[in-house]
Write an enzyme that holds these catalytic residues in place. Structure first.
Site, PDB file in Angstrom:
ATOM      1  NE  ARG A  71       5.106   9.392  -4.168  1.00 14.37           N
ATOM      2  CZ  ARG A  71       4.368  10.481  -4.352  1.00 14.37           C
ATOM      3  NH1 ARG A  71       4.778  11.404  -5.221  1.00 14.37           N
ATOM      4  NH2 ARG A  71       3.261  10.673  -3.675  1.00 14.37           N
TER       5      ARG A  71
ATOM      6  CG  HIS B 262       8.491   5.770   0.469  1.00 16.04           C
ATOM      7  ND1 HIS B 262       8.400   6.396  -0.758  1.00 16.04           N
ATOM      8  CD2 HIS B 262       7.277   5.923   1.055  1.00 16.04           C
ATOM      9  CE1 HIS B 262       7.188   6.894  -0.908  1.00 16.04           C
ATOM     10  NE2 HIS B 262       6.485   6.624   0.180  1.00 16.04           N
TER      11      HIS B 262
ATOM     12  NE  ARG C  74       6.101  10.705  -0.249  1.00 11.89           N
ATOM     13  CZ  ARG C  74       5.955  11.766  -1.019  1.00 11.89           C
ATOM     14  NH1 ARG C  74       7.030  12.431  -1.435  1.00 11.89           N
ATOM     15  NH2 ARG C  74       4.758  12.175  -1.378  1.00 11.89           N
TER      16      ARG C  74
ATOM     17  CG  HIS D 229       0.278  12.980   0.518  1.00 10.89           C
ATOM     18  ND1 HIS D 229       0.517  12.937   1.879  1.00 10.89           N
ATOM     19  CD2 HIS D 229       1.201  12.155  -0.035  1.00 10.89           C
ATOM     20  CE1 HIS D 229       1.525  12.125   2.123  1.00 10.89           C
ATOM     21  NE2 HIS D 229       1.952  11.644   0.979  1.00 10.89           N
TER      22      HIS D 229
END
Length: 513
Positions: free
Chosen positions: A363, A458, A461, A484
């Site tokens: 991030r 992002h 990602r 996550h």
């Protein structure tokens, strides 16, 4: 153009003795002009006498003179007997009047709210600080000049340094300059004039606040006792970051006047506030409701409102998995990486950041927080602190590691700073927020002439997760790399694997559309 003069920003002493007469003021003013150009004394004398005559006719005392009075004098239709007729808004004349007013302020005849002790010395220390921070000579001159201009504007506006807010900085940035300091130009040119002024004002304010000469910005925001207590709760009890505290307190401050009496708070008022703010900022519905709920719970914990109010919030509809993640294919990723040239410090740094985004799916906030000690060169891994401040270890790819080494060797300045990535211009500080990483990505796209692709940090990602799934990796493996907490968060990427979805999709039980 205003006359060039040496400006003193020290605190003036009150005028000694009785209130000075106009003749005494003019004589003292002329004596302070010794060394000026031939003929300048007569012009300054005429301007000072004309101004004193006019304010006496208007019934204005010398001690009450401020910028509004001077502007009235500038614009008056002159019928003053015994003086050359004054043409409104004549800069060469009114600049001498302002210099006379400045003289009376410095002599203590006119009281000004100078609440910073030894401001002249503070400005000298500010210049030394800029040198220490390795600013260029041009930048030092510009920042010092803007600091002096800002100090003069505050005095003209009769503002205390302690009371300066961002709104005042915005007013200063666009003001029609009549300040009694020497300026190269009297009007702002283009878009960058106000930006230069605002940047200079914020820089000197930050310098004074860092040295506790002025109260810090967060102290100014949270002067209210209730807001200070709420801030302490967010920090100590909830463990919120400084950015979260700033965002929450800024939102609470908008509707705090309506909650001055928590005992009268009811469900109707809560819903009106939330509905009003949602109408003003429609894209922040969920966040506004969350902040309101947090503040009401804070009031409940202090016993200031009914506990049942925590159930009075309107439901916020959330649609999960309603959109496809934005992603870029392998060819687009490699094109972006190749567009980062290694001939400049900016290109070297940006390439290292892009590789960390593309190879590890970090991030933007993760990259901002990376420190030098987070890299284990012997074992080849990174220590990353993501959401929830949970430390994780990720393998460091070869090309990303080489790019970081190149950055440390050729582009990163030799400074005492633990953060890995810093700005390439003085004062070489770390990035203040993840928005700066998004800005770097946008500039990489612009420099490389890359368009038609998802923007933002992002997107890398999402692209990494999509490539891993199409290469045969399971959702559990993808969730491990992306760190996550819940498998449901990773499940969104299953929608982008179109070949896999075709295998499990059933035929439509009807006619072909």
């Amino acid at each position: 153009m205003l006359s060039k003069t040496v400006v003193s920003f020290g605190r003036p002493d009150p005028w000694a003795g009785d209130a000075p007469t106009p003749d005494v003021l003019v004589a003292a003013f002329l004596s302070s002009l010794r060394g000026s150009a031939t003929g300048a004394g007569a012009l300054h004398k005429a301007a000072a006498r004309h101004f004193l005559f006019w304010i006496e006719r208007q019934g204005i005392t010398v001690s009450a003179v401020d910028d509004a009075v001077v502007r009235r004098f500038e614009e008056h239709a002159c019928r003053c007997q015994g003086f050359s007729r004054h043409q409104p808004n004549r800069p060469t004349f009114t600049s001498k009047v302002r210099r006379f007013v400045r003289f009376m302020e410095d002599q203590g005849v006119i009281t000004v709210p100078d609440d910073v002790e030894h401001l002249d010395a503070q400005l000298a220390d500010y210049a030394a600080f800029l040198v220490q921070e390795q600013y260029s000579a041009v930048s030092i001159k510009s920042y010092r000049s803007e600091a002096e201009h800002f100090a003069a504007w505050l005095r003209v506006s009769r503002l205390r340094w302690d009371d300066v807010t961002e709104e005042h900085v915005a007013r200063y940035a666009v003001h029609d300059c009549r300040c009694p300091v020497y300026r190269k130009r009297g009007t702002l040119i283009g878009h960058f004039g106000p930006l230069r002024r605002a940047r200079g004002a914020r820089r000197i304010l930050g310098f004074l606040r860092d040295r506790d000469i002025l109260p810090r910005a967060d102290q100014q925001i949270h002067r209210d006792d209730d807001l200070a207590a709420y801030t302490a709760r967010l920090k100590d009890h909830c463990g919120c970051s400084a950015e979260t505290i700033r965002r929450y307190c800024g939102e609470v401050k908008r509707w705090l006047p309506m909650l001055r009496d928590p005992a009268r708070l009811d469900a109707g008022l809560i819903r009106r506030i939330v509905s009003q703010r949602i109408a003003e900022v429609p894209g922040s519905t969920s966040l506004i409701a969350t902040i309101m709920r947090s503040y009401v719970r804070f009031l409940i914990s202090r016993g200031e409102c009914a506990p049942a109010l925590q159930h009075a919030f309107p439901a916020v509809r959330r649609f999960r998995l309603r959109t496809l993640p934005r992603y870029m294919d392998d060819a687009a990723i490699e094109k972006i990486i190749a567009s980062c040239g290694t001939g400049t410090a900016v290109g070297i740094r940006d390439k290292a950041i892009i590789l960390l985004l593309a190879r590890l799916g970090l991030r933007a906030g993760d990259i901002c927080q990376l420190r030098l000690i987070d890299i284990d060169w012997n074992d080849g891994y990174l220590r990353v602190r993501g959401k929830g401040r949970r430390p994780d270890r990720l393998p460091l790819p070869q090309d990303a590691g080489d790019a970081i080494l190149d950055y440390l060797d050729r582009a990163r300045p030799r400074i005492d700073e633990q953060r890995l990535f810093v700005r390439v211009q003085a004062p070489f500080r770390p990035f203040s927020s993840s928005a700066e990483i998004a800005g770097i990505v946008a500039r990489v796209f612009d420099r490389g002439g890359i368009g038609g692709l998802p923007t933002g940090a992002h997107a890398f990602r999402h692209s990494l997760a999509t490539r891993m799934l199409r290469a045969g990796a399971g959702l559990e493996s993808v969730g491990t790399i992306l760190r996550h907490r819940s498998p449901a968060t990773t499940a969104i990427y299953a929608k982008v694997d179109v070949p896999m979805l075709l295998k499990v999709a059933q035929d439509w039980p009807g006619d072909v559309a």
